[in-house]
Write a protein that holds these residues in place. Structure first.
Motif, short mmCIF file in Angstrom:
data_model
loop_
_atom_site.label_atom_id
_atom_site.label_comp_id
_atom_site.label_asym_id
_atom_site.label_seq_id
_atom_site.Cartn_x
_atom_site.Cartn_y
_atom_site.Cartn_z
N ARG A 152 0.82 -1.22 0.00
CA ARG A 152 0.00 0.00 0.00
C ARG A 152 0.85 1.26 0.00
NH1 ARG A 152 -4.36 0.00 4.61
NH2 ARG A 152 -4.91 1.89 3.49
N PHE A 153 2.11 1.13 0.37
CA PHE A 153 2.99 2.30 0.50
C PHE A 153 4.09 2.29 -0.56
CE2 PHE A 153 1.44 0.89 4.66
CZ PHE A 153 0.69 2.00 5.02
N HIS A 157 6.33 5.22 -1.43
CA HIS A 157 7.44 5.60 -0.55
C HIS A 157 8.62 4.64 -0.68
CE1 HIS A 157 4.71 8.45 1.19
NE2 HIS A 157 3.92 7.51 1.69
#
Length: 452
Positions: free
Chosen positions: A424-425, A428
């Motif tokens: 989900r990240f 980053h």
């Protein structure tokens, strides 16, 4: 409806619904779900009735299910965790406080998981499932009931009775989830609705609630494989008792149109790394990196696995085996070179490391390499000192394969799991790589200082 028309509707519904998880809710064998058998005396004579339970003879009726609040809580936690790992699930809207019939669009096997993760556990959601598919074998029936709170609905006659058996649960505050399209759609459009859900709601005296599910067709496409995608569940306003199947379909379609699919935000760095890691070039790079580290290169192959396996978890196993093969090949080469008296550069190693390894080799021979995964001494030190100690190459290969194999494959699997948890990240990923590099540098400095 005349019996002949009922029979034709049942056959048509079975053909349309074949192979899906939804239920064609408009079809029933008769007003009481009974199957008629003709006697031998002639047409229309000597009939006798045989009671058929949901899912076929001998199956437990839906009313016999024992709903549990604890089970609903555990199911919601399980599917929320699964969908969080694969991209996340978000809900908009609320179910009414009392029991209700939920009607939703159906495009994927993941629709059930999305609804169980999104709907409140206090409603103890029960999912209508095709009896001829999900209840065709004992293990499939068990999985459907335990993991999805499923109850069987026949598609070839008697389906209406199966639905009406849930009326008491609805009056007690449960939510019964049905897919009125009867099967999974392939193009994302909401198909025609059958009227069984509306009949059930009317008989039980509860509202019909339209729900739109978006993203599951990308998460688990029909006849496709699982991939990462966020899922959105939008709950609409309850429909009036006079609503028709067309009204219910229009409400779900409108909610579906208002809930745009949201692709996972990604990092361009991760995309480039994933493209390389998933290719043959990635395997070659992992092999070469590990081979060079076993000879002289100061950076462990675990650093490469930390970068690549998080970027593309599905390639973790291939990359780990490639790194293991490179490490073993480099270790054998380093042993042979040291045996001939050639000394390669060994940056970021200390005399204390070499002295400790020599003592272990003198006491344990090739099996001394089993200490390497835990004591921080680089593999190249063990390989070079083993060559100087005339350790047999065959013994060295067997022992180092066990020691390096356990460490390399475990590290690769751990980073693959981390990649799934952090999907989900993805946006980053660049920050993750920077933190990984800083942490690796700090850890390496501490190890070298400790052995100085």
């Amino acid at each position: 409806m005349p019996r002949r028309l009922r029979r034709r509707a049942a056959v048509t519904g079975h053909r349309r619904g074949r192979g899906g998880t939804g239920v064609a809710l408009a079809f029933a064998a008769g007003p009481s779900g009974e199957r008629c058998e003709r006697g031998a005396r002639g047409r229309g004579r000597g009939r006798r009735t045989v009671s058929v339970g949901p899912g076929g003879p001998g199956a437990a009726p839906a009313a016999a299910l024992s709903p549990s609040r604890h089970g609903a809580v555990l199911r919601r936690a399980l599917w929320w965790l699964v969908l969080t790992v694969t991209g996340g699930v978000r809900r908009h809207g609320q179910l009414p406080p009392r029991g209700c019939v939920v009607v939703a669009n159906h495009s994927s096997h993941a629709d059930t998981a999305a609804l169980l993760a999104a709907l409140d556990a206090r409603h103890r959601p029960a999912i209508g499932a095709a009896a001829d598919y999900w209840f065709a074998s004992p293990w499939r029936r068990r999985v459907c009931r335990v993991l999805a709170a499923g109850f069987p609905v026949r598609r070839t006659g008697g389906g209406m009775d199966d639905l009406l058996s849930m009326a008491d649960g609805l009056r007690a505050g449960r939510a019964v989830v049905l897919f009125p399209e009867g099967t999974r759609g392939a193009d994302g459009a909401v198909g025609a609705f059958h009227r069984g859900a509306l009949v059930l709601a009317e008989r039980a005296g509860v509202p019909v609630v339209p729900v739109a599910i978006v993203g599951t067709d990308r998460l688990l496409p029909k006849h496709g494989r699982l991939r990462s995608s966020p899922v959105r569940v939008r709950i609409g306003e309850p429909l009036p008792p006079s609503a028709t199947p067309e009204d219910a379909r229009a409400a779900v379609a409108a909610l579906h149109a208002r809930t745009p699919a949201e692709p996972l935000r990604d990092s361009p760095v991760r995309r480039r790394v994933a493209a390389v890691a998933a290719s043959r070039l990635g395997l070659l790079l992992a092999f070469a990196w590990a081979c060079a580290e076993a000879l002289s290169w100061p950076l462990m192959p675990e650093l490469l696995l930390g970068v690549a396996c998080v970027a593309v978890p599905r390639a973790a196993l291939r990359l780990s085996f490639a790194a293991l093969a490179g490490s073993l090949a480099g270790g054998l080469l380093a042993l042979q070179l040291a045996n001939t008296g050639l000394q390669l550069p060994a940056p970021l190693t200390t005399d204390r490391m070499r002295a400790e390894v020599r003592q272990q080799l003198a006491a344990e021979s090739a099996s001394a390499v089993r200490h390497q995964p835990w004591n921080g001494v680089p593999f190249k030190v063990y390989a070079a000192e083993a060559g100087r100690a005339d350790v047999p190459a065959a013994d060295w290969f067997v022992e180092s394969a066990q020691a390096r194999g356990g460490r390399t494959l475990t590290v690769g699997a751990a980073f693959a799991v981390l990649g799934l948890l952090l999907c989900r990240f993805r946006r980053h990923y660049g920050a993750y790589v920077a933190l990984l590099g800083a942490g690796f540098a700090a850890g390496l400095s501490l190890v070298v200082a400790g052995w100085s």
